[in-house]
Design an enzyme around this catalytic site. Structure first.
Site, PDB file in Angstrom:
ATOM      1  N   LYS A 138      -3.954   2.380   4.604  1.00  0.00           N
ATOM      2  CA  LYS A 138      -2.631   2.495   5.232  1.00  0.00           C
ATOM      3  C   LYS A 138      -2.140   3.943   5.333  1.00  0.00           C
ATOM      4  O   LYS A 138      -1.363   4.269   6.216  1.00  0.00           O
ATOM      5  CB  LYS A 138      -1.606   1.642   4.490  1.00  0.00           C
ATOM      6  CG  LYS A 138      -1.764   0.155   4.788  1.00  0.00           C
ATOM      7  CD  LYS A 138      -0.564  -0.640   4.325  1.00  0.00           C
ATOM      8  CE  LYS A 138      -0.684  -2.104   4.761  1.00  0.00           C
ATOM      9  NZ  LYS A 138      -1.713  -2.823   3.991  1.00  0.00           N
ATOM     10  N   GLU A 160      10.060  -1.981   7.306  1.00  0.00           N
ATOM     11  CA  GLU A 160      10.174  -3.104   6.392  1.00  0.00           C
ATOM     12  C   GLU A 160       8.888  -3.128   5.572  1.00  0.00           C
ATOM     13  O   GLU A 160       7.889  -2.539   5.944  1.00  0.00           O
ATOM     14  CB  GLU A 160      10.329  -4.412   7.169  1.00  0.00           C
ATOM     15  CG  GLU A 160       9.025  -5.069   7.606  1.00  0.00           C
ATOM     16  CD  GLU A 160       8.244  -4.274   8.644  1.00  0.00           C
ATOM     17  OE1 GLU A 160       8.852  -3.450   9.357  1.00  0.00           O
ATOM     18  OE2 GLU A 160       7.027  -4.484   8.734  1.00  0.00           O
ATOM     19  N   SER A 189     -11.174  -1.905   2.534  1.00  0.00           N
ATOM     20  CA  SER A 189      -9.886  -1.347   2.968  1.00  0.00           C
ATOM     21  C   SER A 189      -9.025  -0.806   1.834  1.00  0.00           C
ATOM     22  O   SER A 189      -8.211   0.079   2.052  1.00  0.00           O
ATOM     23  CB  SER A 189      -9.106  -2.405   3.754  1.00  0.00           C
ATOM     24  OG  SER A 189      -8.955  -3.594   3.000  1.00  0.00           O
TER      25      SER A 189
HETATM   26  C1  LIG Z   1      -2.240  -4.092   4.290  1.00  0.00           C
HETATM   27  C2  LIG Z   1      -3.643  -4.249   3.898  1.00  0.00           C
HETATM   28  C3  LIG Z   1      -4.567  -4.989   4.690  1.00  0.00           C
HETATM   29  C4  LIG Z   1      -4.181  -5.748   5.902  1.00  0.00           C
HETATM   30  O1  LIG Z   1      -3.662  -4.996   6.978  1.00  0.00           O
HETATM   31  P1  LIG Z   1      -4.484  -4.748   8.308  1.00  0.00           P
HETATM   32  O2  LIG Z   1      -3.475  -4.179   9.219  1.00  0.00           O
HETATM   33  O3  LIG Z   1      -5.021  -6.057   8.771  1.00  0.00           O
HETATM   34  O4  LIG Z   1      -5.574  -3.808   7.981  1.00  0.00           O
HETATM   35  C5  LIG Z   1      -5.891  -5.015   4.297  1.00  0.00           C
HETATM   36  N1  LIG Z   1      -6.323  -4.393   3.164  1.00  0.00           N
HETATM   37  C6  LIG Z   1      -5.474  -3.705   2.375  1.00  0.00           C
HETATM   38  C7  LIG Z   1      -6.009  -3.050   1.158  1.00  0.00           C
HETATM   39  C8  LIG Z   1      -4.107  -3.607   2.716  1.00  0.00           C
HETATM   40  O5  LIG Z   1      -3.283  -2.922   1.921  1.00  0.00           O
END
Ligand SMILES: *Cc1c(COP(=O)(O)O)cnc(C)c1O
Length: 429
Positions: A100, A122, A389
């Protein structure tokens, strides 16, 4: 930036000037907000072609976030599974622990270039709020985060993080006091002063230009990963896999590979307690077309077109809709959208922790779990790249409390293989 960064543009890598990916996307907002969004779109269009903006963002990505994030070959996991080799794109190693920060830096940098004084957003579980508060602290802008009162109580550590970083956390007490009400409150505050403030969306969703802009900022993941695989492995992966909430980490990885016809692409949605229950958030599989939060997409809805409550063990995947480019890629059949249950995600969470010493976020665990299935299916000699992610520090207390694992020695894992390992995870769930 679409022109500067995505030099290899696929027809699927749009949108058009009105923000449409095929029939999906667009901008369905009140007239007053439409003018504001048009302003943001125009500013982004201009600033994203400015080499000094791109340089500044690149320098922050390198010196602040720690990019490029490495690609790691998960050899022990791959060996235990006994199929294709599994590689991880380590977005969990970024500053703040997830992907993010990639778009938070881009959005706040854009806000600064536009002369804004304050960024607002938000947040549900608080992950987007923390990333934005971090970028705002770094770049010296005020930051207001709207959060439902229920979530403020539930997500105390993230609320503290945001406050320590200097953000104002506004507890929203209307309605159900959760994310939906926080969105409404934040948009109302935005409309009160669209000149000095800018609303920063946390995924590839919402009205134009956000799905395009957030994708562009996240596309660094795929651009790096494609080069890294070619350089270290001498070839592209046979398949790439990412979890899909709104879809930002997934499209960030996918966008660089859309033209590589031999690379199969998988987006993994949360099947929660099962697709036959109403406790999931598999928007692509169970959703219908409609307008949600200012854009057209597939979303989980009732017969009147109102979004239904959705659920996932991973709060970041808990969204009724999905980004418009994903909907388009789904209909083009370029990306396969699949799903993984809570239980399967937890199994992968433990497997990666025990076999590689990497505790993944529960969101990312969905991608890891699907990659394991796929590795068995496509077999030895193939390569699968997974977007990791985020890191799982935020999830450890929850997992220990709800899904305790029985004693199991790491050496046994290697001896007995993946399936045997899974049988040692307690079936309390
Ligand atoms: C917020 C988040 C997601 C999901 O958001 P996407 O917009 O689908 O990428 C996935 N993995 C993590 C670690 C997150 O914090």
């Amino acid at each position: 930036m679409s022109n500067l960064i995505n030099e290899k543009i696929n027809t699927a890598n749009m949108p058009d000037s009105k923000g449409y990916f095929g029939e999906f996307g667009g901008s369905f907002v009140p007239e007053k907000l439409k003018m504001v969004m048009d302003d943001v779109a125009a500013a982004y269009e201009k600033i994203s072609r400015d080499p000094t903006f791109l340089e500044e963002l690149k320098l922050l990505n390198e010196t602040y976030t720690g990019r490029p994030s490495p690609i790691y070959h998960a050899k022990r996991l791959s060996a235990a599974v006994g199929g294709a080799e599994i590689y991880l794109k380590r977005e969990d190693l970024n500053h703040t622990g997830a992907h993010k920060i990639n778009h938070a830096l881009g959005e706040v940098l854009l806000a600064k270039r536009m002369g804004k004084k304050k960024v607002i957003a938000e947040t549900g579980a608080g992950q987007h709020g923390v990333a934005l508060a971090t970028a705002a602290a770094l770049l010296g802008l005020d930051c207001d985060i709207y959060m439902g009162e229920v979530d403020v109580k539930k997500e105390a550590p993230n609320v503290s993080r945001m406050k320590i970083l200097g953000a104002k956390v506004i507890s929203v007490t209307r309605g159900t006091r959760t994310l939906k009400d926080a969105v409404d409150a934040a948009f109302e505050a935005y409309l009160e002063d669209p000149v000095n403030q800018i609303y920063c969306i946390g995924s590839v969703v919402g009205p134009h230009p956000f799905p395009e802009m957030v994708r562009d900022f996240q596309s660094v993941i795929g651009i790096e990963a494609r080069e890294q695989m070619l350089k270290s492995e001498g070839s592209l992966p046979d398949a790439i896999v990412a979890c899909v909430g709104g879809g930002s980490n997934a499209i960030g990885l996918f966008s660089a590979f859309l033209d590589d016809k031999n690379v199969k692409i998988y987006g993994v949605e949360p099947a929660g307690k099962g697709l036959d229950t109403n406790m999931h958030a598999a928007s692509m599989e169970k959703g219908k077309k409609g307008i949600l939060h200012g854009f057209k997409c597939y979303f989980i809805q009732d017969e009147n077109g109102e979004p239904l409550p959705v659920y996932s063990i991973a709060s970041g995947l808990d969204y009724p809709g999905v980004g418009p480019q994903h909907c388009y890629l789904h209909d083009l059949k370029r990306v396969n959208y699949v799903s993984i249950t809570d239980r399967e995600a937890v199994e992968a969470f433990y497997a990666l922790s025990r076999m590689e010493g990497i505790i993944p976020a529960l969101e990312s665990s969905h991608a890891v779990s699907y990659a394991v299935k796929l590795a068995k299916e496509i077999g030895k000699g193939k390569k699968i790249l997974v977007n990791l992610s985020g890191r799982g520090d935020k999830d450890i207390d929850f997992v220990m409390e709800n899904y305790p694992i029985s004693e199991y020695e790491p050496e046994d894992v290697m001896k007995d293989g993946y399936d045997e390992f899974l049988s040692h995870i307690s079936s309390k769930a």
